[in-house]
Enzyme design. Structure first.
Site, PDB file in Angstrom:
ATOM      1  N   ALA A 100      33.350  48.083  34.064  1.00 61.08           N
ATOM      2  CA  ALA A 100      32.461  47.290  34.921  1.00 61.08           C
ATOM      3  C   ALA A 100      31.020  47.779  34.845  1.00 61.08           C
ATOM      4  O   ALA A 100      30.207  47.473  35.699  1.00 61.08           O
ATOM      5  CB  ALA A 100      32.940  47.345  36.366  1.00 61.08           C
ATOM      6  N   TYR A 116      38.752  44.323  31.695  1.00 61.56           N
ATOM      7  CA  TYR A 116      37.340  44.085  32.042  1.00 61.56           C
ATOM      8  C   TYR A 116      37.305  43.540  33.470  1.00 61.56           C
ATOM      9  O   TYR A 116      38.142  42.723  33.851  1.00 61.56           O
ATOM     10  CB  TYR A 116      36.716  43.016  31.136  1.00 61.56           C
ATOM     11  CG  TYR A 116      36.519  43.394  29.688  1.00 61.56           C
ATOM     12  CD1 TYR A 116      36.742  44.681  29.228  1.00 61.56           C
ATOM     13  CD2 TYR A 116      36.080  42.426  28.785  1.00 61.56           C
ATOM     14  CE1 TYR A 116      36.549  44.992  27.891  1.00 61.56           C
ATOM     15  CE2 TYR A 116      35.886  42.732  27.454  1.00 61.56           C
ATOM     16  CZ  TYR A 116      36.128  44.012  27.000  1.00 61.56           C
ATOM     17  OH  TYR A 116      35.935  44.308  25.685  1.00 61.56           O
ATOM     18  N   LYS A 142      39.613  29.183  66.919  1.00 64.57           N
ATOM     19  CA  LYS A 142      39.412  30.538  66.402  1.00 64.57           C
ATOM     20  C   LYS A 142      40.238  31.524  67.213  1.00 64.57           C
ATOM     21  O   LYS A 142      40.216  31.477  68.447  1.00 64.57           O
ATOM     22  CB  LYS A 142      37.936  30.920  66.508  1.00 64.57           C
ATOM     23  CG  LYS A 142      37.624  32.253  65.853  1.00 64.57           C
ATOM     24  CD  LYS A 142      36.565  33.073  66.566  1.00 64.57           C
ATOM     25  CE  LYS A 142      37.076  33.716  67.814  1.00 64.57           C
ATOM     26  NZ  LYS A 142      36.152  34.671  68.436  1.00 64.57           N
ATOM     27  N   SER A 176      38.652  16.071  84.903  1.00 67.44           N
ATOM     28  CA  SER A 176      37.642  15.964  83.843  1.00 67.44           C
ATOM     29  C   SER A 176      36.290  16.498  84.299  1.00 67.44           C
ATOM     30  O   SER A 176      35.916  16.341  85.463  1.00 67.44           O
ATOM     31  CB  SER A 176      37.452  14.507  83.453  1.00 67.44           C
ATOM     32  OG  SER A 176      38.643  14.007  82.930  1.00 67.44           O
ATOM     33  N   ARG A 208      22.449  38.285  33.329  1.00 63.38           N
ATOM     34  CA  ARG A 208      22.420  36.814  33.288  1.00 63.38           C
ATOM     35  C   ARG A 208      22.838  36.161  34.597  1.00 63.38           C
ATOM     36  O   ARG A 208      22.666  34.966  34.787  1.00 63.38           O
ATOM     37  CB  ARG A 208      23.285  36.307  32.122  1.00 63.38           C
ATOM     38  CG  ARG A 208      22.536  36.368  30.809  1.00 63.38           C
ATOM     39  CD  ARG A 208      23.275  35.629  29.723  1.00 63.38           C
ATOM     40  NE  ARG A 208      24.331  36.433  29.148  1.00 63.38           N
ATOM     41  CZ  ARG A 208      25.405  35.932  28.544  1.00 63.38           C
ATOM     42  NH1 ARG A 208      25.581  34.624  28.490  1.00 63.38           N
ATOM     43  NH2 ARG A 208      26.314  36.730  28.029  1.00 63.38           N
ATOM     44  N   ALA A 263      39.402  15.812  75.336  1.00 65.01           N
ATOM     45  CA  ALA A 263      38.220  15.752  74.472  1.00 65.01           C
ATOM     46  C   ALA A 263      37.067  16.552  75.072  1.00 65.01           C
ATOM     47  O   ALA A 263      36.819  16.503  76.272  1.00 65.01           O
ATOM     48  CB  ALA A 263      37.798  14.307  74.288  1.00 65.01           C
TER      49      ALA A 263
HETATM   50  C1  UD1 Z   1      33.843  42.954  23.648  1.00 63.36           C
HETATM   51  C2  UD1 Z   1      34.697  43.350  22.437  1.00 63.36           C
HETATM   52  C3  UD1 Z   1      35.014  42.106  21.631  1.00 63.36           C
HETATM   53  C4  UD1 Z   1      35.704  41.090  22.502  1.00 63.36           C
HETATM   54  C5  UD1 Z   1      34.877  40.785  23.735  1.00 63.36           C
HETATM   55  C6  UD1 Z   1      35.667  39.913  24.691  1.00 63.36           C
HETATM   56  C7  UD1 Z   1      34.078  45.606  21.824  1.00 63.36           C
HETATM   57  C8  UD1 Z   1      33.288  46.437  20.879  1.00 63.36           C
HETATM   58  N1  UD1 Z   1      33.991  44.299  21.634  1.00 63.36           N
HETATM   59  O1  UD1 Z   1      32.605  42.501  23.122  1.00 63.36           O
HETATM   60  O2  UD1 Z   1      35.849  42.432  20.538  1.00 63.36           O
HETATM   61  O3  UD1 Z   1      35.958  39.904  21.769  1.00 63.36           O
HETATM   62  O4  UD1 Z   1      34.513  41.978  24.417  1.00 63.36           O
HETATM   63  O5  UD1 Z   1      34.877  39.503  25.750  1.00 63.36           O
HETATM   64  O6  UD1 Z   1      34.775  46.126  22.663  1.00 63.36           O
HETATM   65  N2  UD1 Z   1      30.965  47.708  29.140  1.00 63.36           N
HETATM   66  C9  UD1 Z   1      30.754  48.933  29.734  1.00 63.36           C
HETATM   67  N3  UD1 Z   1      29.971  49.832  29.120  1.00 63.36           N
HETATM   68  C10 UD1 Z   1      29.390  49.595  27.908  1.00 63.36           C
HETATM   69  C11 UD1 Z   1      29.606  48.335  27.308  1.00 63.36           C
HETATM   70  C12 UD1 Z   1      30.400  47.425  27.950  1.00 63.36           C
HETATM   71  O7  UD1 Z   1      31.283  49.190  30.830  1.00 63.36           O
HETATM   72  O8  UD1 Z   1      28.694  50.472  27.393  1.00 63.36           O
HETATM   73  C13 UD1 Z   1      31.832  46.731  29.844  1.00 63.36           C
HETATM   74  C14 UD1 Z   1      31.089  45.481  30.267  1.00 63.36           C
HETATM   75  O9  UD1 Z   1      30.698  45.589  31.626  1.00 63.36           O
HETATM   76  C15 UD1 Z   1      32.141  44.418  30.120  1.00 63.36           C
HETATM   77  C16 UD1 Z   1      33.023  44.930  28.994  1.00 63.36           C
HETATM   78  O10 UD1 Z   1      32.817  46.304  28.912  1.00 63.36           O
HETATM   79  O11 UD1 Z   1      32.955  44.288  31.286  1.00 63.36           O
HETATM   80  C17 UD1 Z   1      32.760  44.243  27.672  1.00 63.36           C
HETATM   81  O12 UD1 Z   1      31.435  44.511  27.262  1.00 63.36           O
HETATM   82  P1  UD1 Z   1      30.567  43.464  26.449  1.00 63.36           P
HETATM   83  O13 UD1 Z   1      29.241  44.070  26.206  1.00 63.36           O
HETATM   84  O14 UD1 Z   1      30.607  42.144  27.106  1.00 63.36           O
HETATM   85  O15 UD1 Z   1      31.360  43.409  25.084  1.00 63.36           O
HETATM   86  P2  UD1 Z   1      31.267  42.274  23.989  1.00 63.36           P
HETATM   87  O16 UD1 Z   1      30.154  42.584  23.081  1.00 63.36           O
HETATM   88  O17 UD1 Z   1      31.330  40.945  24.607  1.00 63.36           O
END
Ligand code: UD1
Ligand code: MG
Length: 451
Positions: A10, A104, A335, A407, A16, A364
């Site tokens: 996380a 994730y 409530k 009433s 975004r 009412a």
């Molecule tokens: C990653 C996968 C990809 C997969 C995709 C699915 C890798 C290298 N790639 O890519 O194969 O298809 O997810 O959605 O694993 N996060 C951290 N720390 C970091 C980087 C990321 O906690 O340094 C967490 C992000 O918060 C997120 C998750 O890991 O919850 C995925 O990271 P993200 O950067 O979205 O990976 P993708 O490049 O999308």
């Protein structure tokens, strides 16, 4: 076998979302995304569960620790990739010897059965298990490169050849492996790639090179939808609703316009419940067989029992219990109130912090005046009592069984059973007054007087 653990990633920035709130604290169907992933991990028996957060995410860290206890988060100092993020959880899992699933926190719709199968295979076969899906638009997803049944490696889109990019079998990001394999493989991961990151995905190729087994499991693309923007948050919410509506219909709920009924993650509906169009369920609602919720009603934290009819335009708030055959009609707010069998409040009322006896009738416009600006107080209505329209019951107050409230009364003291109480201004009637008033005033006006 040393049990199951989960690492939930996380630490992403979530820029975004354009939000002051951490991305994974945004809700899907009434529950923060982080809680979806925590509950998923719990549902397959993972303990411990470690959530990887970034140093700036103190709000998220606090939310997770409030739920899972101290030590349930690990800090990833810098966002150097998914492999680096998983390694941040290594210390927290040093005493764990079983399998580990990596989830994730921004992918809330993954099914329990899917993770159960993935972990079961990792336990049976060892090696590394990956959850994949056939992507409609493979885009930036990592590609799962297979030979027959076997998974050879994962290649990230940015590092892929045109041929590899043509593969539609994609990485969801969810993986499972034994604790010692996971961390020893991660120790060999480098950042020599297009993004300069430590890819978790590299452990698949590394496992194969070491003679370990690697396998992929497939799930629906809709189950692994991730959230990076408000549009995707809405799309995931929509996907949840679609699935939940289908389940309700399947389980014997009648809905004339399912697309207009919105469920919470935990809504419980028995068969033979009828739902009219345009209903919103907040968290904590259960509706028993044979109850009807009429159009434009909003329910949260409420139990509705058999034969009860709620709405149209009703609002049930937390702590509401409607027993068998209760009626709550239009523009009635309830409530923290228990309405016993057959009690009725059909129009325009507020029933807060009360207990309404069986078959009592609330007229009412009745208001339970439960708040003095500082504290809340309780109203009790005995069974079979009749509260006339436009009555104010100033709590704390108790109306005895079978009593009758005239009433327009304002009731500030308890009323004994079977009594009649009228507490309102006395009527004054003056014969012919209106006629003589009109005559006098018309004459004045005709004579040209101004006022
Ligand atoms: C990653 C996968 C990809 C997969 C995709 C699915 C890798 C290298 N790639 O890519 O194969 O298809 O997810 O959605 O694993 N996060 C951290 N720390 C970091 C980087 C990321 O906690 O340094 C967490 C992000 O918060 C997120 C998750 O890991 O919850 C995925 O990271 P993200 O950067 O979205 O990976 P993708 O490049 O999308
Ligand atoms: Mg991503």
């Amino acid at each position: 076998m040393g049990g199951r653990a989960a690492i939930i990633l996380a630490a992403g920035k979530g820029t975004r979302m354009k939000s002051a709130k951490p991305k994974v604290l945004h809700e899907v169907a009434g529950r923060p995304m982080i809680d979806w992933s925590i509950e998923l991990a719990r549902s397959v028996g993972c303990d411990p569960i470690v959530v990887v957060v970034s140093p700036s995410q103190s709000e998220l860290k606090a939310a997770v620790e409030a739920k899972l206890g101290p030590g349930s988060t690990a800090i990833q100092d810098e966002p150097l990739g998914t492999g680096h993020a998983v390694r941040a959880a290594q210390k927290a899992l040093k005493d764990h010897s079983g399998v580990v699933v990596v989830l994730y926190a921004d992918t809330p719709l993954i099914q329990t059965e899917t993770i159960e199968t993935l972990l079961g295979r990792a336990e049976d076969k060892g090696g590394v298990g990956v959850l994949g899906f056939e992507a409609e638009v493979p885009g930036a997803y990592g590609r799962l490169i297979t030979s027959g049944e076997a998974l050879d490696r994962i290649v990230e889109a940015k590092d892929a050849t045109p041929e590899e990019l043509a593969v539609a079998f994609c990485n969801s990001g969810v993986m499972a492996a034994g604790q010692s394999d996971l961390f020893s493989l991660l120790g060999d991961v480098t950042n020599e790639n297009a993004k300069g990151e430590y890819y978790l995905t590299d452990i698949v190729g590394l496992a194969k090179a070491k003679g370990l087994n690697a396998h992929a499991l497939t799930c629906d693309e809709a189950d692994v939808m991730g959230v990076n923007s408000r549009a995707e948050l809405a799309a995931v919410g929509h996907a949840f609703q679609t699935r939940r509506r289908e389940r309700a219909l399947d389980e014997g709920v009648t809905m004339a316009a399912p697309d207009t009924v919105f469920f919470s993650y935990d809504t419980v509906l028995e068969n033979d419940v009828t739902l009219e169009p345009n209903i919103v369920f907040g968290p904590g609602v259960s509706v028993k067989s044979g109850a009807t919720i009429r159009a434009f009603s909003y329910l949260e934290g409420a139990e509705v029992r058999a034969g009860a009819i709620v709405g149209p335009f009703a609002r049930l708030r937390p702590g509401t219990l409607l027993e068998e055959g209760v009626r709550v009609g239009n523009f009635v707010e309830v409530k923290n109130t228990h309405m016993r069998e057959g009690a009725k409040a059909n129009h325009l009322s507020y029933l807060g912090d009360g207990d309404v006896g069986a078959r009592a009738n609330i007229g009412a416009g009745t208001i339970f005046c439960n708040y003095d600006g500082f504290f809340k107080y309780h109203t009790t209505i005995g069974s079979g009592a009749f509260v006339g329209s436009n009555s104010s019951l100033v709590a704390p107050v108790a109306i005895g069984e079978g009593a009758y409230i005239g009433s327009g009364s304002v009731i500030t003291d308890d009323v004994t059973a079977d009594a009649l109480v009228i507490a309102r201004g006395q009527k004054i009637e003056k014969d012919g007054w209106a006629l003589s008033f009109r005559t006098r005033m018309s004459a004045k006006k005709a004579a040209g007087e101004v006022s």
